[in-house]
Write a protein that holds these residues in place. Structure first.
Motif, short mmCIF file in Angstrom:
data_model
loop_
_atom_site.label_atom_id
_atom_site.label_comp_id
_atom_site.label_asym_id
_atom_site.label_seq_id
_atom_site.Cartn_x
_atom_site.Cartn_y
_atom_site.Cartn_z
N SER A 1 0.81 -1.21 0.00
CA SER A 1 0.00 0.00 0.00
C SER A 1 0.83 1.26 0.00
O SER A 1 0.36 2.32 -0.35
CB SER A 1 -0.93 0.02 1.21
OG SER A 1 -0.16 0.02 2.40
N SER B 1 2.45 -1.66 -7.09
CA SER B 1 2.00 -2.62 -6.09
C SER B 1 2.68 -3.97 -6.21
O SER B 1 2.79 -4.69 -5.25
CB SER B 1 0.49 -2.79 -6.19
OG SER B 1 0.13 -3.26 -7.47
N GLU C 1 2.87 -5.70 -12.30
CA GLU C 1 2.14 -4.58 -12.87
C GLU C 1 2.80 -4.06 -14.13
O GLU C 1 2.13 -3.72 -15.09
CB GLU C 1 2.03 -3.46 -11.85
CG GLU C 1 1.18 -2.30 -12.34
CD GLU C 1 0.98 -1.26 -11.26
OE1 GLU C 1 1.07 -1.58 -10.08
OE2 GLU C 1 0.72 -0.11 -11.62
N SER D 1 -2.67 3.28 -4.29
CA SER D 1 -3.50 2.08 -4.39
C SER D 1 -4.33 2.05 -5.67
O SER D 1 -5.01 1.05 -5.94
CB SER D 1 -4.43 1.98 -3.17
OG SER D 1 -3.69 1.96 -1.97
N THR E 1 -5.76 1.59 -9.30
CA THR E 1 -5.51 0.49 -10.24
C THR E 1 -5.85 0.85 -11.68
O THR E 1 -5.53 0.10 -12.59
CB THR E 1 -6.33 -0.74 -9.84
OG1 THR E 1 -7.71 -0.40 -9.78
CG2 THR E 1 -5.86 -1.28 -8.50
N THR E 2 -6.49 1.99 -11.91
CA THR E 2 -6.84 2.38 -13.28
C THR E 2 -6.23 3.74 -13.59
O THR E 2 -5.96 4.56 -12.70
CB THR E 2 -8.36 2.47 -13.46
OG1 THR E 2 -8.88 3.57 -12.68
CG2 THR E 2 -9.04 1.16 -13.02
N HIS F 1 3.47 5.44 -16.21
CA HIS F 1 2.30 4.58 -16.44
C HIS F 1 1.64 4.93 -17.77
O HIS F 1 1.33 4.04 -18.58
CB HIS F 1 1.31 4.76 -15.29
CG HIS F 1 0.00 4.08 -15.52
ND1 HIS F 1 -0.19 2.72 -15.30
CD2 HIS F 1 -1.20 4.55 -15.98
CE1 HIS F 1 -1.43 2.40 -15.59
NE2 HIS F 1 -2.07 3.49 -16.00
#
Length: 612
Positions: free
Chosen positions: A35, A40, A44, A94, A96-97, A127
């Motif tokens: 976290s 994470s 990923e 945290s 995720t999108t 990302h």
């Protein structure tokens, strides 16, 4: 070297080298709980939709350089604002999108100071870059990160990582010079960190690997392909420190380097890397893997370039077998076209035509693939002296290509070049020149195609020179020389051919001094790249002798003619006629140097060398 199918090479050379994801993992794979880490889990990155190669998973290679560094505020919260910051940080880490990350980052911008957002901006930028998002958006986050980290003159790893992301974003925006500047600065920082011991070498290397691969991308796009190879070799050296010798990651790296050497037509250098890639992939993945099929295709191109066409055909046959097993129809059709071209090179024209007639039935009407089949069919028919049928194939190919210029400019330009070569082989020089000029017009609008632009300009210049339009040829040849030097390096044999043709043009225009300069450059290049006894090196030396004779400098003309004689003599009985002619010219030049023969008897014309 005989001409090699342009399309065969291009399918291997034009791709973006895919670095390890820009390695934010270096910082955030820590002992802290999931976290509180910006990424994470190791998975990923490797499941990203951006086509990076498999993520390095060697724990030693990815040792955390800043083990306890997170985006959390330093002290426990004492105020509601501190608690709000902490909550936002944890929510961001945290997320995720992509949408969630962007939304939370915007909220953080309202609460945090600018320099507190550096790590989050870097994570979000990386990302988005990995997901193939808009490069302009990626650049905005990279800029925020760089402003946060680049606050003093002391080099640090975070600054280098932000610079790498800036370079990647600028590459995506086709701002190649800007991208090169950021990446070169990142490289300087990383080299200094490694040299000074300010950061663990195991932390620096993965970032340095990503920087070198991105430098290769940018330099390829700028046409600086020889320099790009050096960056690829450096990235391979770094990977060798992280992986076992026979790992599949090393297989991919070796094949990338083989591709790069193929792109500059250096097939001898490409061969060992391609063979190593095949060896690794066969051992790790088995002989029936798609990676092995791709390795064999690369080897087919290399063996064709080395004029070992039987070996090329065998690699193609084995590759086709794998592609059939996997049901890869599109790749299989390309492999079959390649096989037909190899059969043409071996003089097996009927077999090639039979293959292509079968292949065309599997292509869609009006597709680029069908156009390529027609071009290959024309090649076989030309060799059978069936010119009318060949021209009809080329006309059908051009009808298809004209409709694809907007959607696939690079592929169409490549195909037009192939078509022009076929018309040239039928002595249809006007049609060939017209098609090449059309090709040049397409390439001039594509900044990453400078190397192709130089090659096409060289071809136009040679055809104009060969057909007697010397003054028109000169600007094309001059432009080609400069572009090809930038793309392939000053000592590439292709640059030598262009300078030799430029010298011939100057000599024809009555400019023997300029001609001598060009022939001297050509000779130096060919002596280095081909060797002084190569036929084309000898011709360049012969032309240099003729240029000095045209200037009336017979002592130098005699000196270079002696070199011509020595080189032909090294060929033995296979060059008896050439040696005899060289000795005859030497005697005439020697007599003239003594004042005993008319200048009319000393040849001062140089024929342009055909592009091999």
């Amino acid at each position: 070297m005989k001409s090699l199918s342009i399309s065969l090479i291009r399918r291997l050379q034009f791709h973006k080298f895919k670095p390890i994801p820009p390695l934010l993992r270096l910082i955030y794979i820590s002992d802290a709980p999931a976290s509180s880490s910006l990424l994470s889990s190791p998975r990923e990155i490797s499941t990203s939709s951006k086509p990076y190669p498999p993520t390095l998973n060697n724990n030693h290679f990815f040792y955390n350089p800043c083990r306890n560094l997170t985006t959390h505020v330093e002290d426990p919260p004492d105020t509601p604002i501190d608690q709000e910051k902490l909550d936002l940080e944890e929510a961001f880490e945290s997320a995720t999108t992509t949408d969630e990350m962007v939304r939370l980052f915007k909220q953080m911008e309202l609460t945090f100071e600018g320099n507190e957002l550096g790590l989050s901006a870097l994570k979000l930028g990386l990302h988005l870059d990995r997901e193939g998002d808009d490069p302009e958006t990626v650049l905005s986050y990279a800029t925020k990160a760089l402003r946060s980290f680049d606050v003093d003159s002391k080099p640090n790893l975070l600054t280098a990582m932000a610079l790498q992301l800036m370079g990647s974003a600028n590459y995506g925006l086709k701002r190649f010079s800007d991208g090169l500047g950021y990446l070169n600065r990142a490289n300087r920082i990383l080299v200094k960190l490694e040299k000074d011991g300010d950061c663990n070498v195991e932390d620096v290397r993965p970032v340095l690997h990503a920087v070198h691969l991105e430098l290769a991308n940018v330099k390829n796009a700028m046409g600086r392909r020889e320099e790009a190879i050096e960056n690829l070799k450096k990235s391979l050296e770094i990977k060798e420190m992280a992986f076992e010798e026979g790992s599949k990651e090393m297989g991919a790296a070796n094949r990338s380097l083989a591709d790069a050497y193929v792109a500059v037509l250096n097939f001898n250098e490409a061969l060992p890397y391609a063979l190593k890639a095949l060896e690794i992939h066969k051992k790790e993945l088995g002989s029936n893997s798609a990676e092995v099929a791709q390795d064999r295709r690369v080897l087919g191109v290399i063996y064709s370039g080395l004029e070992q066409h039987d070996k090329a055909l065998e690699q193609n046959r084995l590759s086709q077998r794998v592609l059939k097993n996997w049901g890869m129809k599109g790749e299989l059709i390309r492999a079959e076209i390649d096989a037909a071209n190899m059969k043409v090179a071996l003089g097996r024209y009927d077999e090639a035509i039979d293959v292509l007639r079968r292949v065309v039935e599997g292509t869609d009407e009006g597709s680029e693939m069908r156009g390529m089949v027609f071009i290959s069919m024309s090649k076989a028919l030309v060799n059978q002296q069936k010119f009318a049928e060949s021209k009809r194939c080329l006309e059908m190919a051009c009808e298809i290509l004209e409709k694809k210029e907007g959607s696939s400019p690079v592929e169409v330009a490549e195909a037009y070049s192939e078509v022009a070569m076929q018309y040239e082989s039928m002595n249809e020089f006007e049609v060939a020149i017209s098609l090449l000029q059309k090709t040049l017009g397409i390439l001039e609008r594509l900044p990453q195609e400078q190397h192709s632009e130089g090659s096409v300009a060289a071809r136009i210049g040679w055809l104009l020179l060969f057909s007697g339009r010397v003054s028109q040829a000169v600007p094309y040849l001059e432009s080609a020389a400069e572009r090809l030097k930038e793309s392939f390096g000053a000592k590439h044999f292709g640059v030598g051919y262009v300078y030799n043709n430029l010298g011939a043009a100057y000599l024809e225009l009555g400019r023997p001094q300029s001609a001598a300069q060009m022939f001297a450059v050509a000779k130096d290049i060919m002596d280095v790249s081909l060797g002084p006894n190569h036929v084309d090196s000898i011709d360049a030396c012969q032309n240099l002798s003729k240029a000095y004779a045209g200037m009336g400098n017979y002592s130098l003309a005699v000196e270079f003619q002696q070199q011509v004689i020595k080189a032909w003599d090294n060929h033995g009985d296979s060059a008896k006629d050439e040696l005899k002619e060289a000795k005859r010219l030497f005697e005439e030049l020697r007599l003239k140097a003594r004042g005993g023969v008319s200048t009319d008897k000393v040849p001062t014309k140089a024929l342009p060398l055909p592009k091999k």
